[in-house]
Design an enzyme around this catalytic site. Sequence first.
Site, PDB file in Angstrom:
ATOM      1  N   ASP A 356      42.024 -29.906 -39.042  1.00 14.41           N
ATOM      2  CA  ASP A 356      42.530 -30.869 -38.553  1.00 14.41           C
ATOM      3  C   ASP A 356      43.287 -31.562 -39.770  1.00 14.41           C
ATOM      4  O   ASP A 356      43.044 -30.852 -40.979  1.00 14.41           O
ATOM      5  CB  ASP A 356      41.397 -31.679 -38.103  1.00 14.41           C
ATOM      6  CG  ASP A 356      42.012 -33.274 -37.725  1.00 14.41           C
ATOM      7  OD1 ASP A 356      42.821 -33.343 -36.959  1.00 14.41           O
ATOM      8  OD2 ASP A 356      41.315 -34.309 -38.065  1.00 14.41           O
ATOM      9  N   ASP A 548      36.618 -33.990 -39.139  1.00  7.94           N
ATOM     10  CA  ASP A 548      35.928 -35.054 -39.557  1.00  7.94           C
ATOM     11  C   ASP A 548      34.396 -35.161 -38.706  1.00  7.94           C
ATOM     12  O   ASP A 548      33.666 -35.972 -39.363  1.00  7.94           O
ATOM     13  CB  ASP A 548      36.519 -36.496 -39.435  1.00  7.94           C
ATOM     14  CG  ASP A 548      37.081 -36.756 -37.941  1.00  7.94           C
ATOM     15  OD1 ASP A 548      36.455 -36.167 -36.853  1.00  7.94           O
ATOM     16  OD2 ASP A 548      37.758 -37.584 -37.721  1.00  7.94           O
ATOM     17  N   ASP A 552      36.708 -34.721 -33.474  1.00  9.70           N
ATOM     18  CA  ASP A 552      37.025 -33.384 -33.105  1.00  9.70           C
ATOM     19  C   ASP A 552      35.793 -32.480 -32.608  1.00  9.70           C
ATOM     20  O   ASP A 552      35.805 -31.215 -32.654  1.00  9.70           O
ATOM     21  CB  ASP A 552      37.736 -32.796 -34.352  1.00  9.70           C
ATOM     22  CG  ASP A 552      38.689 -33.328 -34.706  1.00  9.70           C
ATOM     23  OD1 ASP A 552      39.701 -33.430 -33.980  1.00  9.70           O
ATOM     24  OD2 ASP A 552      38.948 -33.838 -35.900  1.00  9.70           O
TER      25      ASP A 552
END
Length: 657
Positions: A356, A548, A552
């Site tokens: 990410d 994180d 997600d």
Amino acid sequence: MSCKHCHHDHEEEHEHEHEHEHEHEHHHEHGHEHGHEHGGEGENRRAMLIRIGVSAALLLVGLIVPMPEWVKIVVFAASFLVVGYSVVIEAVKSLLRLEPLDEMFLMTVAGIGAFCLGDYAEGVAVMLLYQIGEFFQDYAVDQSRDSIAELMDIRPDSANVEREGRVETILPKFVSVGEVIVVRPGEKVPLDGTVVEGESSLNTLALTGESMPRHIRVGDAALSGCVNLNGLLRIQVTHAYEDSTVSRILELVEHAGENKSKADRFITRFAKVYTPVVVGLAVLAALIPPLFFGGDWSQWITSALTFLVISCPCALVISVPLTFFSGIGGASRRGILVKGAGYLETLANVDTAVFDKTGTLTQGKFAIAEAKAARGTKEDMIALAAAAERFSTHPIAQSLREGCGQEVSAWKVEDVEEISGHGVRAKVNGKAVSVGNTQLMEREGVSCAAVQQAGTVVHVAADGQYLGYIVIADAVKPGSAEAIQDMKRLGVRKTVMLTGDSRGVAEHVAREVGVDEMHAGLLPHEKVDQVERLLKEKKDGALIFVGDGINDAPVLARADIGVAMGALGSDAAIETADVVLMDDDPRKLATAIRIAHRTREIVRQNVAFSLGVKLLVMVLGVLHLAPLWAAVFADVGVCFLAILNAMRAMRAAAKEK
């Protein structure tokens, strides 16, 4: 085959009481105990050393001092029973439970079999060498566990809680949420909470592996397990002890063995098939040559006993889980929590790494990246923009206020109008100020500059005149590019970045960190689709997703391994991910992969060494070239060396940078 330590590492549960010491309760798979010290159970090492010494002395007397044969038999029998009575008792218990194929039973059969064949000294030597080996194995295993406990010694022993105007020192588990605790300089923070008075620096080394202290003041979170370095702190407790950061971390490390590695599962299945096979072969070796080929009964029974003794897969069953447990313990010292041996093993085989962007490769915090003034100074322009955005809760407004080097709280701000999707208009000290995007400038009839830099561009105008622009961007973390390069050197074939941000911003970050592939403007379900595609395209290795741990969760769950980055104190990250990096440094991921590689290599060394030596001594035993005592020496010696090698995984992991 069940042996003494086979379940010492992965099946063991730890219950810690902290009134000055840790107590370990050891639960063995079959519910029985073996005659050695384990967390205060059984005979202590001093007693075992005395038994070994007495047995060795009697053996020497029987070998050296001239005496009648019947007296010699009595001396050898006494030597055998002094050192081996606990083993014989356990062998009988195993037999009564119809579980005879364990190491205790084998050693008893080998020793008594040697006596029946008239090899009294060899029968004693079998039991004596076995107990000496078990003594040192115990010592090695306990040293390994103690070292891991020392690395993870972050559990606080007490808490100073304010009650009825005075401070009481009690166990942390008796402190309630909402109560205020006092943490003096040099003490560990016992419970998670919020600072209500005081200012200090916290040493987070035990949680994150980083030596740089973390400064906290009133309103900041203080996490259990950190050490208060200087100022006195009053902290209001926000989580009960069992829900605190330190408790969750220790629980993860202590129960990491529940997720077994493929190697561990293979060894368990291997032992279940292997044991009856070798017992059957030993019986055939004892019976067939004398019955059908005129072989000597004594010689072939001795060979069969030797074959049985060396066949015990103790070194494999102990060393494989202990190696992974050591690697996990050492990784925790570096601020890397791996939830099981299976995940550590998978980390050693990563093919594709998916990241990410926000908060993982970037800092996740918007800040002023560039400012250019068309009129006046850029400092005055930023101050005017910050004043106009003074009452806005938008992240861009917050970035402007934080990046302003002037005090604007006393400036007169009135007639504030937020224009959705465009920006803000306000009167600042009598000036009509507009702060926003190109569309806002067009509405105001102000001509603005074209800006190509990646980020969010904020234009500023006052009284119809263009003052300049400010670029707000999410800065790349200093270690992101190095982390990507390290992972490629470690054999990761493809690195991919997924983000919901705009393509321009994403391309800028992708170029700066050096990922192979980038996809921008993705919604959460589209990230899952991208991971599905990458899973199909990857080769034999694993796919890991690094995020994180909060926004997600679907992608973390779909990947072969989900890694939560910067999860210090984050409940969601610790619960969701398979691997948790407790700080914001992306380079820790490469460290985790290096630890996994070293751990896997040590496992392979132990498997190859153990099987190689055992096969060699088995062949020598069947050919009458290895006596019974040599088989015992090879068995316990191989196991001891395998345990020592397993402990290297912890030391190597703890030294990783």
